[in-house]
Design a protein around this motif. Structure first.
Motif, PDB file in Angstrom:
ATOM      1  N   GLY A 224      -9.011  11.523  30.467  1.00  0.00           N
ATOM      2  CA  GLY A 224      -8.335  10.457  29.670  1.00  0.00           C
ATOM      3  C   GLY A 224      -6.966  10.150  30.542  1.00  0.00           C
ATOM      4  N   PRO A 225      -6.207   9.096  29.553  1.00  0.00           N
ATOM      5  CA  PRO A 225      -4.821   8.592  30.516  1.00  0.00           C
ATOM      6  C   PRO A 225      -4.098   9.466  31.043  1.00  0.00           C
ATOM      7  N   THR A 226      -3.654   9.366  32.353  1.00  0.00           N
ATOM      8  CA  THR A 226      -2.890  10.454  33.058  1.00  0.00           C
ATOM      9  C   THR A 226      -1.635  10.784  32.320  1.00  0.00           C
ATOM     10  N   ASP A 227      -1.036  10.029  31.812  1.00  0.00           N
ATOM     11  CA  ASP A 227       0.203  10.512  30.948  1.00  0.00           C
ATOM     12  C   ASP A 227       0.113  11.363  29.898  1.00  0.00           C
ATOM     13  N   ARG A 228      -1.139  11.212  29.078  1.00  0.00           N
ATOM     14  CA  ARG A 228      -1.502  12.243  28.240  1.00  0.00           C
ATOM     15  C   ARG A 228      -1.904  13.444  28.646  1.00  0.00           C
ATOM     16  N   LEU A 229      -2.577  13.578  29.940  1.00  0.00           N
ATOM     17  CA  LEU A 229      -2.989  14.655  30.520  1.00  0.00           C
ATOM     18  C   LEU A 229      -1.917  15.594  31.004  1.00  0.00           C
ATOM     19  N   VAL A 230      -1.055  14.703  31.506  1.00  0.00           N
ATOM     20  CA  VAL A 230       0.151  15.470  32.208  1.00  0.00           C
ATOM     21  C   VAL A 230       0.957  16.163  30.926  1.00  0.00           C
ATOM     22  N   ARG A 231       1.217  15.433  30.243  1.00  0.00           N
ATOM     23  CA  ARG A 231       2.028  16.096  28.945  1.00  0.00           C
ATOM     24  C   ARG A 231       1.262  17.272  28.484  1.00  0.00           C
ATOM     25  N   GLY A 232      -0.151  17.031  28.412  1.00  0.00           N
ATOM     26  CA  GLY A 232      -0.685  18.480  27.648  1.00  0.00           C
ATOM     27  C   GLY A 232      -1.410  19.337  28.503  1.00  0.00           C
ATOM     28  N   HIS A 233      -1.175  19.151  29.869  1.00  0.00           N
ATOM     29  CA  HIS A 233      -1.815  19.954  31.017  1.00  0.00           C
ATOM     30  C   HIS A 233      -2.007  21.478  30.386  1.00  0.00           C
ATOM     31  N   ASP A 234      -1.056  22.059  30.180  1.00  0.00           N
ATOM     32  CA  ASP A 234      -1.122  23.438  30.139  1.00  0.00           C
ATOM     33  C   ASP A 234      -1.962  23.978  28.739  1.00  0.00           C
ATOM     34  N   VAL A 235      -1.914  23.310  27.662  1.00  0.00           N
ATOM     35  CA  VAL A 235      -2.523  23.323  26.522  1.00  0.00           C
ATOM     36  C   VAL A 235      -3.963  22.890  26.715  1.00  0.00           C
ATOM     37  N   ILE A 236      -4.466  21.891  27.424  1.00  0.00           N
ATOM     38  CA  ILE A 236      -5.652  21.559  27.720  1.00  0.00           C
ATOM     39  C   ILE A 236      -6.424  22.455  28.401  1.00  0.00           C
ATOM     40  N   LEU A 237      -5.835  22.838  29.386  1.00  0.00           N
ATOM     41  CA  LEU A 237      -6.284  23.819  30.365  1.00  0.00           C
ATOM     42  C   LEU A 237      -6.661  25.235  29.689  1.00  0.00           C
ATOM     43  N   ALA A 238      -5.778  25.501  28.690  1.00  0.00           N
ATOM     44  CA  ALA A 238      -5.977  26.831  28.013  1.00  0.00           C
ATOM     45  C   ALA A 238      -7.159  26.726  27.298  1.00  0.00           C
ATOM     46  N   GLU A 239      -7.250  25.520  26.501  1.00  0.00           N
ATOM     47  CA  GLU A 239      -8.293  25.337  25.558  1.00  0.00           C
ATOM     48  C   GLU A 239      -9.744  25.216  26.322  1.00  0.00           C
ATOM     49  N   MET A 240      -9.656  24.522  27.514  1.00  0.00           N
ATOM     50  CA  MET A 240     -10.966  24.661  28.233  1.00  0.00           C
ATOM     51  C   MET A 240     -11.420  25.984  28.489  1.00  0.00           C
ATOM     52  N   ARG A 241     -10.572  26.978  29.072  1.00  0.00           N
ATOM     53  CA  ARG A 241     -11.042  28.063  29.538  1.00  0.00           C
ATOM     54  C   ARG A 241     -11.253  29.119  28.299  1.00  0.00           C
ATOM     55  N   ARG A 242     -10.353  28.844  27.212  1.00  0.00           N
ATOM     56  CA  ARG A 242     -10.708  29.516  25.935  1.00  0.00           C
ATOM     57  C   ARG A 242     -12.369  29.296  25.570  1.00  0.00           C
ATOM     58  N   LEU A 243     -12.629  28.029  25.586  1.00  0.00           N
ATOM     59  CA  LEU A 243     -14.008  27.661  25.008  1.00  0.00           C
ATOM     60  C   LEU A 243     -15.228  28.186  25.857  1.00  0.00           C
ATOM     61  N   ILE A 244     -14.853  27.944  27.337  1.00  0.00           N
ATOM     62  CA  ILE A 244     -15.683  28.337  28.407  1.00  0.00           C
ATOM     63  C   ILE A 244     -16.034  30.093  28.170  1.00  0.00           C
ATOM     64  N   ALA A 245     -14.780  30.687  27.809  1.00  0.00           N
ATOM     65  CA  ALA A 245     -15.235  32.181  27.785  1.00  0.00           C
ATOM     66  C   ALA A 245     -16.020  32.296  26.181  1.00  0.00           C
ATOM     67  N   GLN A 246     -15.467  31.632  25.070  1.00  0.00           N
ATOM     68  CA  GLN A 246     -16.408  31.622  23.990  1.00  0.00           C
ATOM     69  C   GLN A 246     -17.641  31.500  24.037  1.00  0.00           C
ATOM     70  N   TYR A 247     -18.156  30.505  24.560  1.00  0.00           N
ATOM     71  CA  TYR A 247     -19.371  30.045  24.521  1.00  0.00           C
ATOM     72  C   TYR A 247     -20.252  30.601  25.676  1.00  0.00           C
ATOM     73  N   LEU A 248     -19.668  30.605  26.987  1.00  0.00           N
ATOM     74  CA  LEU A 248     -20.349  31.076  28.302  1.00  0.00           C
ATOM     75  C   LEU A 248     -20.118  32.397  28.721  1.00  0.00           C
ATOM     76  N   GLY A 249     -19.090  33.159  28.084  1.00  0.00           N
ATOM     77  CA  GLY A 249     -18.687  34.420  28.262  1.00  0.00           C
ATOM     78  C   GLY A 249     -18.324  34.777  29.704  1.00  0.00           C
ATOM     79  N   SER A 250     -17.470  33.841  30.150  1.00  0.00           N
ATOM     80  CA  SER A 250     -16.764  33.783  31.313  1.00  0.00           C
ATOM     81  C   SER A 250     -15.469  33.229  31.495  1.00  0.00           C
TER      82      SER A 250
END
Length: 250
Positions: A224-250
């Motif tokens: 996405g737009p760099t500014d938006r990703l910078v602002r939401g970096h920690d939340v986005i990264l946490a959501e990515m990891r949560r969903l990977i763990a939920q679906y893929l078990g890792s």
């Protein structure tokens, strides 16, 4: 849709057609499909007629539009059992797109390139638009750098030098030392988020994706737009990891 480079025309057109349906996610008319494929409407009609006869495509006479049948989905349904314990990889990516509000990109190594094999587009007005099939040199993108980080250092250096040696005069060359610094940071932090690597103002937060034995390593990213990703970096990264763990078990 690119042809050539070892692609059998008929096979390329069939898979290109299915990819177009995957991108648009709706029934489409012959003229739309022909334009998206970049081939004559007469050839498109013949292709659709063949796939309809085989049961992979259906035709809605009232809407004068075609769409894939469930038979297409079932062809690869068994693969999801190897990847995901909760649903399909596509379902995980859709959930990730909803959670982050940006595009989700699945990439795989293809020679010295990373190739985007599946994309769930963002629905935001200001978004990072990418097409499946896009290929970039491995050091050129966050997804590619994540894939490189899984390799031994000497192999990474060989890949970078090979890319530089084969580059056209106008192509970008990659500094080996700079690439290795980025790789070490990815290994340390567990993800890649270098800004504006391909397009000014657009970036990707990328993570390695757990991959079953026998499959090439994959990486997944939120683009996405760099500014938006910078602002939401920690939340986005946490959501990515949560969903990977939920679906893929890792």
């Amino acid at each position: 849709m690119a042809e050539g480079e070892g692609v059998v025309k008929s096979a390329g057109r069939v898979l290109g057609l299915l990819q177009i349906f995957a991108e648009h996610r709706r029934a489409m008319r012959v003229s739309e499909i022909a334009q998206a494929l970049g081939i004559p409407q007469s050839s498109t009609s013949m292709l659709l007629k063949t796939l309809t006869a085989m049961g992979y495509v259906s035709f809605d006479a009232e809407a004068k539009a075609f769409r894939p049948t469930l038979r297409v989905a079932l062809l690869g349904a068994w693969l999801n059992d190897e990847f995901s314990r909760e649903g399909s990889v596509d379902e995980m990516m859709v959930a990730m797109a909803r959670a982050t509000q940006d595009a989700i990109i699945l990439g795989v190594e293809s020679g010295v390139y990373s190739e985007y094999i599946h994309v769930v587009q963002s629905e935001q007005a200001l978004r990072y638009a990418l097409r499946p099939g896009t290929r970039r040199p491995l050091p050129a993108t966050n997804i590619g750098r994540v894939l490189l980080s899984l390799k031994p250092d000497d192999e990474i250096e060989r890949i970078v030098r090979r890319i530089n040696a084969e580059a056209a005069e106008t192509d970008h060359r990659f500094d080996v030392a700079e690439t290795m610094r980025a790789i070490r940071a990815i290994r340390r932090e567990g993800h890649s988020f270098s800004h504006n690597l391909i397009s000014s103002g657009a970036s990707v937060i990328a993570l390695p994706m757990p991959t079953p034995a026998g499959y090439k390593p994959m990486a997944i990213g939120v683009g996405g737009p760099t500014d938006r990703l910078v602002r939401g970096h920690d939340v986005i990264l946490a959501e990515m990891r949560r969903l990977i763990a939920q679906y893929l078990g890792s």
